[in-house]
Design a protein around this motif. Structure first.
Motif, PDB file in Angstrom:
ATOM      1  N   ARG A  34      18.480 107.461  91.586  1.00 36.37           N
ATOM      2  CA  ARG A  34      17.496 107.335  90.465  1.00 36.37           C
ATOM      3  C   ARG A  34      16.565 106.315  90.898  1.00 36.37           C
ATOM      4  O   ARG A  34      15.336 106.170  90.135  1.00 36.37           O
ATOM      5  N   CYS A  35      16.419 105.699  92.063  1.00 36.94           N
ATOM      6  CA  CYS A  35      15.654 104.599  92.444  1.00 36.94           C
ATOM      7  C   CYS A  35      14.391 105.082  92.927  1.00 36.94           C
ATOM      8  O   CYS A  35      14.361 105.818  93.938  1.00 36.94           O
ATOM      9  N   ILE A  36      13.206 104.660  92.197  1.00 37.45           N
ATOM     10  CA  ILE A  36      11.945 105.255  92.689  1.00 37.45           C
ATOM     11  C   ILE A  36      11.133 104.127  93.567  1.00 37.45           C
ATOM     12  O   ILE A  36       9.964 104.484  93.959  1.00 37.45           O
ATOM     13  N   GLY A  37      11.684 103.094  94.108  1.00 32.58           N
ATOM     14  CA  GLY A  37      10.995 102.108  94.957  1.00 32.58           C
ATOM     15  C   GLY A  37       9.837 101.469  94.349  1.00 32.58           C
ATOM     16  O   GLY A  37       8.936 101.050  94.973  1.00 32.58           O
ATOM     17  N   CYS A  38       9.854 101.362  93.333  1.00 38.68           N
ATOM     18  CA  CYS A  38       8.592 100.735  92.565  1.00 38.68           C
ATOM     19  C   CYS A  38       8.450  99.273  92.977  1.00 38.68           C
ATOM     20  O   CYS A  38       7.498  98.525  92.507  1.00 38.68           O
ATOM     21  N   GLN A  39       9.517  98.552  93.019  1.00 40.16           N
ATOM     22  CA  GLN A  39       9.647  97.300  93.359  1.00 40.16           C
ATOM     23  C   GLN A  39       9.321  96.320  92.097  1.00 40.16           C
ATOM     24  O   GLN A  39       9.253  95.039  92.289  1.00 40.16           O
ATOM     25  N   THR A  40       9.578  96.846  90.848  1.00 43.90           N
ATOM     26  CA  THR A  40       9.528  96.069  89.805  1.00 43.90           C
ATOM     27  C   THR A  40      10.418  94.989  89.489  1.00 43.90           C
ATOM     28  O   THR A  40      10.379  93.835  89.252  1.00 43.90           O
ATOM     29  N   CYS A  41      11.642  95.382  90.091  1.00 43.54           N
ATOM     30  CA  CYS A  41      12.781  94.417  90.139  1.00 43.54           C
ATOM     31  C   CYS A  41      12.486  93.435  91.175  1.00 43.54           C
ATOM     32  O   CYS A  41      12.768  92.253  90.671  1.00 43.54           O
ATOM     33  N   THR A  42      12.038  93.518  92.026  1.00 43.94           N
ATOM     34  CA  THR A  42      11.622  92.703  93.332  1.00 43.94           C
ATOM     35  C   THR A  42      10.491  91.513  92.530  1.00 43.94           C
ATOM     36  O   THR A  42      10.909  90.563  92.634  1.00 43.94           O
ATOM     37  N   ASN A  62      15.380  92.423  96.877  1.00 45.60           N
ATOM     38  CA  ASN A  62      14.292  93.297  97.560  1.00 45.60           C
ATOM     39  C   ASN A  62      14.913  94.581  97.481  1.00 45.60           C
ATOM     40  O   ASN A  62      16.029  95.022  97.274  1.00 45.60           O
ATOM     41  N   VAL A  63      13.897  95.807  97.965  1.00 42.73           N
ATOM     42  CA  VAL A  63      14.356  97.069  97.954  1.00 42.73           C
ATOM     43  C   VAL A  63      13.668  97.413  99.166  1.00 42.73           C
ATOM     44  O   VAL A  63      12.586  97.598  99.649  1.00 42.73           O
ATOM     45  N   GLU A  64      14.539  98.143 100.128  1.00 41.11           N
ATOM     46  CA  GLU A  64      14.182  98.304 101.431  1.00 41.11           C
ATOM     47  C   GLU A  64      14.334 100.038 101.727  1.00 41.11           C
ATOM     48  O   GLU A  64      15.762 100.376 100.944  1.00 41.11           O
ATOM     49  N   LEU A 178      17.137 101.164  99.215  1.00 41.98           N
ATOM     50  CA  LEU A 178      18.460 100.490  98.790  1.00 41.98           C
ATOM     51  C   LEU A 178      17.859  99.232  98.231  1.00 41.98           C
ATOM     52  O   LEU A 178      17.408  98.463  98.869  1.00 41.98           O
ATOM     53  N   ALA A 179      18.211  98.891  96.874  1.00 44.68           N
ATOM     54  CA  ALA A 179      17.758  97.693  96.383  1.00 44.68           C
ATOM     55  C   ALA A 179      19.094  96.590  96.454  1.00 44.68           C
ATOM     56  O   ALA A 179      20.241  97.017  96.386  1.00 44.68           O
ATOM     57  N   ARG A 180      18.551  95.377  96.910  1.00 41.26           N
ATOM     58  CA  ARG A 180      19.603  94.566  97.344  1.00 41.26           C
ATOM     59  C   ARG A 180      19.243  93.023  96.751  1.00 41.26           C
ATOM     60  O   ARG A 180      18.465  92.867  96.477  1.00 41.26           O
ATOM     61  N   ALA A 268      14.545  94.646  84.248  1.00 39.43           N
ATOM     62  CA  ALA A 268      12.875  94.973  84.450  1.00 39.43           C
ATOM     63  C   ALA A 268      13.063  96.615  84.967  1.00 39.43           C
ATOM     64  O   ALA A 268      11.977  96.903  85.213  1.00 39.43           O
ATOM     65  N   CYS A 269      14.153  97.037  85.469  1.00 43.05           N
ATOM     66  CA  CYS A 269      14.249  98.423  86.160  1.00 43.05           C
ATOM     67  C   CYS A 269      13.562  99.376  85.459  1.00 43.05           C
ATOM     68  O   CYS A 269      14.138  99.814  84.605  1.00 43.05           O
ATOM     69  N   ILE A 270      12.718  99.918  86.224  1.00 42.70           N
ATOM     70  CA  ILE A 270      11.695 101.102  85.471  1.00 42.70           C
ATOM     71  C   ILE A 270      12.673 102.541  85.474  1.00 42.70           C
ATOM     72  O   ILE A 270      12.355 103.175  84.635  1.00 42.70           O
ATOM     73  N   GLY A 271      13.171 102.502  86.760  1.00 48.47           N
ATOM     74  CA  GLY A 271      14.001 103.716  87.141  1.00 48.47           C
ATOM     75  C   GLY A 271      15.348 103.897  86.267  1.00 48.47           C
ATOM     76  O   GLY A 271      16.010 104.949  86.415  1.00 48.47           O
ATOM     77  N   GLN A 272      15.709 102.761  85.589  1.00 45.81           N
ATOM     78  CA  GLN A 272      16.989 102.426  84.743  1.00 45.81           C
ATOM     79  C   GLN A 272      18.392 102.889  85.712  1.00 45.81           C
ATOM     80  O   GLN A 272      19.004 103.669  85.282  1.00 45.81           O
ATOM     81  N   VAL A 273      17.881 102.155  87.057  1.00 48.50           N
ATOM     82  CA  VAL A 273      19.271 102.524  87.684  1.00 48.50           C
ATOM     83  C   VAL A 273      20.032 101.205  87.996  1.00 48.50           C
ATOM     84  O   VAL A 273      21.123 101.595  88.411  1.00 48.50           O
ATOM     85  N   ARG A 274      20.020 100.171  87.396  1.00 46.75           N
ATOM     86  CA  ARG A 274      20.561  99.205  87.553  1.00 46.75           C
ATOM     87  C   ARG A 274      21.750  98.667  86.297  1.00 46.75           C
ATOM     88  O   ARG A 274      20.969  98.733  85.106  1.00 46.75           O
ATOM     89  N   MET A 275      22.762  98.606  86.313  1.00 50.90           N
ATOM     90  CA  MET A 275      23.673  98.038  85.163  1.00 50.90           C
ATOM     91  C   MET A 275      24.433  96.838  85.858  1.00 50.90           C
ATOM     92  O   MET A 275      25.084  97.080  86.962  1.00 50.90           O
TER      93      MET A 275
END
Ligand code: SF4
Ligand code: SF4
Length: 425
Positions: A34-42, A62-64, A178-180, A268-275
């Motif tokens: 579900r990650c859209i690579g928006c870098q909001t988390c970053t 970061n999201v690579e 890949l969010a890391r 902050a995750c827009i894609g709601q992919v992180r827990m």
């Protein structure tokens, strides 16, 4: 070297310090699908912790774009190459996937980064961990190859399928995000390599921190961390890393109401992919059964979330739901042998998994427990030749004090805005 138990490898391994375990362990699950690579988390992390002079190159999270992206550049290819040199006969997963918290993925044969430091030993000074120091150039382009698919940019998309590909994996052109962040490993390589004992793992929550008073900037942690999540700051001549937003985890944030609150990048995750959450571990860092903790469920019951590069040996506490459109062989070198089963389960989730997936990002509070209330059947179809049924179940989340945080349903409610509303022109 002491002997410690690594459940992700399914065996004991060598580590410079004796076996120890925290009371609870900081952990997280990221759903790559579900990650859209928006870098909001970053940017949430950057604007909170690394906006000062000397931190310009620091991206604790970061999201690579895989397969080519990486920060620092080629970090995983380089450490995998060193591991290849340490294991000329290869590394191999033996045994079966099993319902065994001590050995869920079988057993990894081959030397990990703590078992092969001689490969990088220099002169008389022995290294404790297999690793390398990235060059300045490696740190210069955190977004390198963003959105570049297999085959490279400006190449025609290849929608053809290889023989080994089926279903969602039928396209030869693919990439994924890949969010890391620091994995707050159970056996941190950064900590193992520090000659000043400046790095410590907190006994209460397993968060790994660098004591800025003790650090002298030798960069042994930067060299040793296989995920390259410890970074050197020239202005202070010390190394810094993700601190897991520990005031939030401690429930000290003004908004937290005294209970653990998730980190900035998760919230902050827009894609709601992180827990993110806290899990219970025994004295050898094996997860203690906690059936209705959502992280325990995703890792040990549904088994859809897998550790990132378990073969490194640090027992990382970051878990990923692998992307379903990527060739299994590529994913297996990154997440281990559980990939095919995880992707199959994610593709056609049972009713509990579908309900638990709704828990992602409905609140900033850490979820310690969930409950399910069954609803009616709302849909039926066929997935991979098998019947798939969807139920509108309700899932209820509870905080550390066992108070309800929220409840949500599998079927999202539809709100139809009236044609005249507050912001209409
Ligand atoms: S990811 Fe790297 S910096 Fe973080 S705890 Fe593990 S070894 Fe240390
Ligand atoms: S905020 Fe969420 S969706 Fe956006 S890049 Fe980060 S992990 Fe992916």
């Amino acid at each position: 070297m002491a002997s410690v138990y690594n459940w992700q490898l399914g065996r004991p391994m060598s580590y410079p310090y004796a076996q120890a375990a925290p009371k609870e362990q900081f952990a997280f699950v990221i759903n790559i699908n579900r990650c859209i690579g928006c870098q909001t988390c970053t940017m949430a992390c950057k604007s909170t912790w690394t906006f000062s002079k000397g931190q310009e190159h620091m991206w604790w999270t970061n999201v690579e774009t895989k397969p080519y992206g990486g920060y620092p550049q080629h970090w995983d290819v380089k450490i995998l190459d060193l591991l290849g040199q340490a294991n000329p006969a290869g590394m191999e997963w033996q045994g079966q996937l099993a319902d065994d918290r001590r050995k869920p993925y079988g057993e990894l044969k081959g030397k990990n980064i703590f078992e092969s430091p001689e490969i990088v030993a220099r002169g008389k000074q022995p290294n404790l961990v297999l690793g390398y120091l990235p060059t300045e150039e490696d740190w210069t382009a955190p977004n390198i190859h963003e959105d570049t698919p297999v085959g490279g940019l400006n190449k025609p998309m290849d929608f053809g399928g290889g023989e080994s590909m089926s279903g969602d994996q039928k396209h030869k052109t693919w990439f994924y995000y890949l969010a890391r962040l620091c994995n707050h490993c159970s056996y941190p390589a950064c900590l193992a390599a520090c000659p000043r004992n400046a790095i410590y793992k907190r006994p209460e929550d397993g968060i790994v921190l660098i004591d800025q008073q003790e650090c002298r900037g030798y960069r042994k942690c930067v060299e040793a961390c296989p995920y390259k999540k410890s970074l050197y700051r020239g202005t202070t001549r010390t190394s810094e890393k993700c601190i897991a937003c520990y005031p939030r985890i401690e429930g000290k944030d003004p908004e937290s109401d005294g209970v653990p609150m998730e980190t900035r990048c998760m919230s902050a995750c827009i894609g709601q992919v992180r827990m993110q959450g806290l899990v219970k571990v025994d004295e050898s860092n094996v997860w203690v059964e906690d059936r209705y903790n959502p992280l325990y469920y995703l890792v040990h019951v549904a088994k859809v979330a897998l550790p990132l590069y378990p073969q490194f040996g640090t027992e990382p506490n970051g878990y990923y739901i692998p992307p379903r459109w990527v060739p299994t062989t590529y994913l297996e070198q990154m997440f281990g042998p559980g990939v095919k089963a995880a992707v199959d389960r994610y593709r056609a989730p049972d009713r509990e998994l579908l309900a638990v997936l709704q828990l992602f990002r409905r609140s900033n509070r850490v979820i310690f427990r969930y409950e399910l209330k069954q609803g009616s059947k709302v849909w039926e179809t066929t997935v991979n030749g098998k019947k798939f049924e969807m139920f509108n179940d309700t899932v209820i989340a509870f905080d550390k004090k066992n108070r309800e945080i929220f409840r949500t349903q599998v079927e999202e409610p539809v709100h139809v805005r009236p044609d005249k509303h507050a912001n209409s022109i």
